[in-house]
Design a protein around this motif. Structure first.
Motif, mmCIF file in Angstrom:
data_model
loop_
_atom_site.group_PDB
_atom_site.id
_atom_site.type_symbol
_atom_site.label_atom_id
_atom_site.label_comp_id
_atom_site.label_asym_id
_atom_site.label_seq_id
_atom_site.Cartn_x
_atom_site.Cartn_y
_atom_site.Cartn_z
ATOM 1 N N ARG A 38 0.829 -1.194 0.000
ATOM 2 C CA ARG A 38 0.000 0.000 0.000
ATOM 3 C C ARG A 38 0.867 1.249 0.000
ATOM 4 O O ARG A 38 2.010 1.222 0.446
ATOM 5 C CB ARG A 38 -0.958 0.011 1.193
ATOM 6 N N VAL A 48 2.374 -5.006 3.005
ATOM 7 C CA VAL A 48 1.261 -5.251 3.918
ATOM 8 C C VAL A 48 1.196 -6.718 4.321
ATOM 9 O O VAL A 48 1.154 -7.060 5.500
ATOM 10 C CB VAL A 48 -0.077 -4.839 3.272
ATOM 11 N N SER A 62 1.743 -3.509 11.550
ATOM 12 C CA SER A 62 0.654 -2.527 11.615
ATOM 13 C C SER A 62 -0.710 -3.129 11.279
ATOM 14 O O SER A 62 -1.741 -2.543 11.606
ATOM 15 C CB SER A 62 0.938 -1.359 10.676
ATOM 16 N N VAL A 63 -0.733 -4.307 10.627
ATOM 17 C CA VAL A 63 -2.011 -4.901 10.233
ATOM 18 C C VAL A 63 -2.235 -6.270 10.869
ATOM 19 O O VAL A 63 -3.319 -6.848 10.731
ATOM 20 C CB VAL A 63 -2.129 -5.023 8.699
ATOM 21 N N PHE A 67 -5.882 -7.898 9.505
ATOM 22 C CA PHE A 67 -5.976 -8.258 8.088
ATOM 23 C C PHE A 67 -5.681 -9.749 7.923
ATOM 24 O O PHE A 67 -4.857 -10.320 8.652
ATOM 25 C CB PHE A 67 -4.962 -7.477 7.258
ATOM 26 N N MET A 82 -9.857 -7.074 5.362
ATOM 27 C CA MET A 82 -9.388 -6.020 6.246
ATOM 28 C C MET A 82 -10.484 -5.692 7.246
ATOM 29 O O MET A 82 -11.556 -5.200 6.863
ATOM 30 C CB MET A 82 -9.025 -4.783 5.432
ATOM 31 N N LEU A 85 -10.786 -1.426 10.458
ATOM 32 C CA LEU A 85 -9.989 -0.463 9.699
ATOM 33 C C LEU A 85 -9.799 0.833 10.472
ATOM 34 O O LEU A 85 -10.691 1.275 11.221
ATOM 35 C CB LEU A 85 -10.639 -0.199 8.347
ATOM 36 N N ASP A 89 -5.006 3.331 7.715
ATOM 37 C CA ASP A 89 -5.014 2.317 6.669
ATOM 38 C C ASP A 89 -5.361 2.919 5.303
ATOM 39 O O ASP A 89 -5.293 2.227 4.286
ATOM 40 C CB ASP A 89 -6.029 1.209 6.988
ATOM 41 N N TYR A 93 -3.979 0.440 -2.477
ATOM 42 C CA TYR A 93 -3.511 -0.920 -2.235
ATOM 43 C C TYR A 93 -3.189 -1.597 -3.560
ATOM 44 O O TYR A 93 -4.008 -1.585 -4.490
ATOM 45 C CB TYR A 93 -4.565 -1.714 -1.467
#
Length: 119
Positions: A38, A48, A62-63, A67, A82, A85, A89, A93
Motif C-alpha cells: 500500500r 502489507v 501494523s495490520v 488483516f 481487512m 480499519l 489504513d 492498495y
C-alpha cells in the motif's frame, strides 16, 4: 501478457471492514508468492502481507491481527480481508505476484485500488 486486476476498494468508517480481491490473467504457467502493498499520500509504498503457494503467510506489524490474506490457486486470485480499519489504513492498495509465463518468474503489479477510512 499478464494482468493483475484489483477490486473491492472503497470508503468506509473506522472500525468497518473491506475485502480486496486481485485476479491474475493472461499467459500464466504458475504463480509463486502473492501479496499486497500500500501507498499512502506522501509516503513510500509499504509491504502489507504476502502468501506463498502453500499458503504460508506474513503480515506487517501494523495490520497483524486485523488483516487476513488468502488465495485460490486454481483461480489465480488473492484476497485481503481487512477488519477494524483505521484512518491510517487509508492508501492505494496494490496486488503483486511472482508469475512464471514459461521463461522464469518475475514480479507483476496491479494498478491499485483506493481504500479510504474516514469518519
Amino acid at each position: 501478457q499478464v494482468q493483475l486486476v484489483e477490486s473491492g476498494g472503497g470508503s468506509v468508517q473506522p472500525g468497518e471492514s473491506l475485502r480486496l480481491s486481485c485476479a491474475a490473467s493472461g499467459s500464466i504457467f504458475s504463480i509463486n508468492a502473492m501479496g499486497w502493498y500500500r501507498q499512502a499520500p506522501g509516503k513510500e509504498r509499504e509491504w502489507v502481507a504476502h502468501i506463498t503457494y502453500s499458503s504460508y503467510t506474513g503480515y506487517a506489524d501494523s495490520v497483524k491481527g486485523r488483516f487476513t490474506i488468502s488465495r485460490d490457486n486454481a483461480k489465480y486470485t488473492v484476497h485481503l480481508q481487512m477488519n477494524a480499519l483505521k484512518p491510517e489504513d487509508t492508501a492505494v492498495y496494490y496486488c503483486t505476484a511472482e508469475i512464471n509465463t514459461g521463461s522464469g518468474y518475475r514480479n507483476y503489479w496491479g494498478q491499485g485500488t483506493q481504500v479510504t477510512v474516514s469518519s
